[in-house]
Motif scaffolding. Sequence first.
Motif, PDB file in Angstrom:
ATOM      1  N   LYS A 231      -7.348 -57.730  15.736  1.00 50.19           N
ATOM      2  CA  LYS A 231      -7.509 -56.478  16.471  1.00 50.19           C
ATOM      3  C   LYS A 231      -8.073 -56.703  17.871  1.00 50.19           C
ATOM      4  O   LYS A 231      -7.706 -56.012  18.816  1.00 50.19           O
ATOM      5  CB  LYS A 231      -8.416 -55.531  15.685  1.00 50.19           C
ATOM      6  N   ASP A 232      -9.005 -57.652  17.994  1.00 54.57           N
ATOM      7  CA  ASP A 232      -9.589 -57.904  19.311  1.00 54.57           C
ATOM      8  C   ASP A 232      -8.535 -58.369  20.299  1.00 54.57           C
ATOM      9  O   ASP A 232      -8.543 -57.958  21.473  1.00 54.57           O
ATOM     10  CB  ASP A 232     -10.703 -58.954  19.204  1.00 54.57           C
ATOM     11  N   GLU A 233      -7.625 -59.217  19.829  1.00 54.26           N
ATOM     12  CA  GLU A 233      -6.569 -59.695  20.710  1.00 54.26           C
ATOM     13  C   GLU A 233      -5.633 -58.550  21.095  1.00 54.26           C
ATOM     14  O   GLU A 233      -5.198 -58.448  22.249  1.00 54.26           O
ATOM     15  CB  GLU A 233      -5.768 -60.805  20.016  1.00 54.26           C
ATOM     16  N   VAL A 234      -5.335 -57.693  20.132  1.00 50.75           N
ATOM     17  CA  VAL A 234      -4.466 -56.552  20.405  1.00 50.75           C
ATOM     18  C   VAL A 234      -5.119 -55.626  21.424  1.00 50.75           C
ATOM     19  O   VAL A 234      -4.464 -55.136  22.352  1.00 50.75           O
ATOM     20  CB  VAL A 234      -4.145 -55.790  19.106  1.00 50.75           C
ATOM     21  N   ARG A 235      -6.417 -55.396  21.265  1.00 51.20           N
ATOM     22  CA  ARG A 235      -7.125 -54.542  22.220  1.00 51.20           C
ATOM     23  C   ARG A 235      -7.064 -55.140  23.628  1.00 51.20           C
ATOM     24  O   ARG A 235      -6.828 -54.433  24.617  1.00 51.20           O
ATOM     25  CB  ARG A 235      -8.581 -54.351  21.797  1.00 51.20           C
ATOM     26  N   LEU A 236      -7.277 -56.454  23.724  1.00 51.11           N
ATOM     27  CA  LEU A 236      -7.237 -57.123  25.023  1.00 51.11           C
ATOM     28  C   LEU A 236      -5.847 -57.020  25.655  1.00 51.11           C
ATOM     29  O   LEU A 236      -5.709 -56.783  26.865  1.00 51.11           O
ATOM     30  CB  LEU A 236      -7.648 -58.585  24.873  1.00 51.11           C
ATOM     31  N   MET A 237      -4.816 -57.200  24.840  1.00 47.99           N
ATOM     32  CA  MET A 237      -3.447 -57.077  25.353  1.00 47.99           C
ATOM     33  C   MET A 237      -3.171 -55.660  25.851  1.00 47.99           C
ATOM     34  O   MET A 237      -2.605 -55.470  26.931  1.00 47.99           O
ATOM     35  CB  MET A 237      -2.438 -57.439  24.265  1.00 47.99           C
ATOM     36  N   ALA A 238      -3.563 -54.670  25.054  1.00 49.24           N
ATOM     37  CA  ALA A 238      -3.345 -53.278  25.442  1.00 49.24           C
ATOM     38  C   ALA A 238      -4.092 -52.955  26.738  1.00 49.24           C
ATOM     39  O   ALA A 238      -3.554 -52.301  27.637  1.00 49.24           O
ATOM     40  CB  ALA A 238      -3.801 -52.339  24.328  1.00 49.24           C
ATOM     41  N   GLN A 239      -5.310 -53.453  26.846  1.00 53.07           N
ATOM     42  CA  GLN A 239      -6.088 -53.217  28.054  1.00 53.07           C
ATOM     43  C   GLN A 239      -5.444 -53.898  29.266  1.00 53.07           C
ATOM     44  O   GLN A 239      -5.423 -53.347  30.370  1.00 53.07           O
ATOM     45  CB  GLN A 239      -7.525 -53.721  27.863  1.00 53.07           C
TER      46      GLN A 239
ATOM     47  N   TYR B 245       1.152 -50.332  39.943  1.00 49.22           N
ATOM     48  CA  TYR B 245       2.028 -49.179  40.140  1.00 49.22           C
ATOM     49  C   TYR B 245       1.274 -47.840  40.211  1.00 49.22           C
ATOM     50  O   TYR B 245       1.908 -46.786  40.302  1.00 49.22           O
ATOM     51  CB  TYR B 245       3.063 -49.097  39.009  1.00 49.22           C
ATOM     52  N   SER B 246      -0.073 -47.892  40.114  1.00 45.84           N
ATOM     53  CA  SER B 246      -0.893 -46.666  40.120  1.00 45.84           C
ATOM     54  C   SER B 246      -0.491 -45.721  38.997  1.00 45.84           C
ATOM     55  O   SER B 246      -0.484 -44.500  39.156  1.00 45.84           O
ATOM     56  CB  SER B 246      -0.780 -45.953  41.473  1.00 45.84           C
ATOM     57  N   ILE B 247      -0.116 -46.297  37.865  1.00 44.37           N
ATOM     58  CA  ILE B 247       0.254 -45.517  36.682  1.00 44.37           C
ATOM     59  C   ILE B 247      -0.956 -45.418  35.764  1.00 44.37           C
ATOM     60  O   ILE B 247      -1.524 -46.433  35.364  1.00 44.37           O
ATOM     61  CB  ILE B 247       1.437 -46.161  35.939  1.00 44.37           C
ATOM     62  N   SER B 248      -1.338 -44.205  35.431  1.00 38.43           N
ATOM     63  CA  SER B 248      -2.461 -43.974  34.531  1.00 38.43           C
ATOM     64  C   SER B 248      -1.932 -43.693  33.126  1.00 38.43           C
ATOM     65  O   SER B 248      -1.067 -42.835  32.947  1.00 38.43           O
ATOM     66  CB  SER B 248      -3.290 -42.779  35.023  1.00 38.43           C
ATOM     67  N   CYS B 249      -2.434 -44.413  32.152  1.00 38.64           N
ATOM     68  CA  CYS B 249      -1.958 -44.220  30.780  1.00 38.64           C
ATOM     69  C   CYS B 249      -3.066 -44.490  29.779  1.00 38.64           C
ATOM     70  O   CYS B 249      -4.079 -45.128  30.084  1.00 38.64           O
ATOM     71  CB  CYS B 249      -0.752 -45.111  30.487  1.00 38.64           C
ATOM     72  N   THR B 250      -2.869 -43.994  28.579  1.00 44.89           N
ATOM     73  CA  THR B 250      -3.731 -44.277  27.438  1.00 44.89           C
ATOM     74  C   THR B 250      -2.860 -44.934  26.379  1.00 44.89           C
ATOM     75  O   THR B 250      -1.722 -44.519  26.160  1.00 44.89           O
ATOM     76  CB  THR B 250      -4.345 -42.980  26.879  1.00 44.89           C
ATOM     77  N   ILE B 251      -3.393 -45.973  25.725  1.00 43.96           N
ATOM     78  CA  ILE B 251      -2.588 -46.711  24.742  1.00 43.96           C
ATOM     79  C   ILE B 251      -3.212 -46.564  23.366  1.00 43.96           C
ATOM     80  O   ILE B 251      -4.346 -46.991  23.124  1.00 43.96           O
ATOM     81  CB  ILE B 251      -2.472 -48.199  25.128  1.00 43.96           C
TER      82      ILE B 251
END
Length: 532
Positions: free
Chosen positions: A243-251, A261-267
């Motif tokens: 999970k920690d690796e997944v969180r780091l990738m998502a971040q 690209y100045s794109i704001s998103c939530t994952i």
Amino acid sequence: MFRVVIVEDEYIVRFGIRSMIDWESLGLMVSGEAANGQEALDLIRESPPDILITDIKMPIMDGITLITEVRKFRPHMKIVILSNLEDFQYAKEAIRNGVSEYMIKSDMMPRDLEATLLRVKEAIVEGAPSSENKLMQSVVVEPIVREKRWLELVEGKQLDPVRRQEILESLGLADVKLPLYMLHIAKNEWALSVEEGQALIRTALGEVMTASSESEDVYEAFPDRQGEMNVLLFERRMAVPGKDEVRLMAQAVRQYLKNHYSISCTIGVSSPTSSCSELHQAYEQATAAAKYKMFIGSERPILYGVDYVPASSQLADNIKVSTTHIHSMVYAFQTKELHAYLEDIFEQLTARKDYDIVEIISLELLILLTTLWSEVASDQQRILQLKKQYYEQLSKLETIQMSKSWFLQAFEALIAHMVGIYNSDRNGIIKAAQYMQQYYQQEISLQSISNLVHLSKNYFANLFKKEMGESFLEHLTRIRIEKAKALLTSELKTADIGHLVGIPDPKYFSKVFKKITGSSPSEYRNRVRGDN
């Protein structure tokens, strides 16, 4: 860009449909509107759209007749029906006429309409490819097919097991038994079209994912029917699983999109699943986690089961908005009391942590707010602009705290406006009271008296009660009964007296008289004569 015509007899519903989604980002444009089937038919004959959105029950020409007529000269036009639950029998007839989609107005949310329109748009593209598309077909068909099959898997809660196995085999995943993670990338706010946003997300994924793994084949990316991108991570192929690796990738993906690209998103990130047959569950978890930004903030990864832990049981009581109570507080200028009431509603919503309920309550409050503005403002063009502004502002609010602050300020602005115009409108109430005192014997309705003083009916009714301490009807009835009491000292018949004071029905006159005075007209007359 595909053209859309909206047909709905209620203007507020038509405005809501037009305002609730970003048409351009979906590759669509509203090319026309109509209030009934006949208007729509003339509009379609002059400039045929690609998609028709129509209500069923309308004056002059209903939706079923409109569809029947349109099919005579545009047999392949895509049609979306909007209606109420009680009209479902009409839907069956509409379906026989080749309707593409059927939506219930009371249940329709912006994301549902977007999903429907994307499905219809996809059907148009698939059904009538251009010459350019045909030339490209040999190049792009495989990625498109893969994405559709992934989508079928994640939406396939009731997917036939045989069909699921066929899809898995075609994707080379028939025997995969390893932990998988689903990421749902939800946009917060950007000015890009759906296609542009998806392309930039794919670029970001390519840069971040390959840099974080020994293998390039670590993920699959595909859009869902709402146009949001989803990513399936194969944990076993990652350099550092968990999970920690997944969180780091998502971040890292979120930060790359923000920086480049100045794109704001939530994952939103699902819990790990060990079977491809459970991908629909992972997809639901990831989307639910992304929606949780409303309660803990946006622009971050949110892990299902870690950052977002669903409540073990739903609260038993529903959260209800008393429109009557809010209405009364607004007209009484009770700003503090209204603030406290809205604070309590949003405290309940925060405790409930249910995204869909927040959307429903927000829509109820928004409709009430715009209705109140329509009652107190004479410039309807301004009201129209204000409604559009409100819809746009509310759609951009990302957290429940932002929504609460917005509604508190909006209702406070409404009350401030009403306080500002109150003194001038009081003269209208005085004029109305004088008119009733003079012409009580005539038929006087709430609509006619409000027209006399140039105020809207609802606004007049509330302002009259605030100023006079009783409703318009109570005041008029009291005047008539007082006049009747004076006439009962004469030799006139009771029925004639009722006519003379504006209550021609003898039974109703006696009933009202007794309710107010405690005795019937004849009892009152006898008592007065006895006293004399």
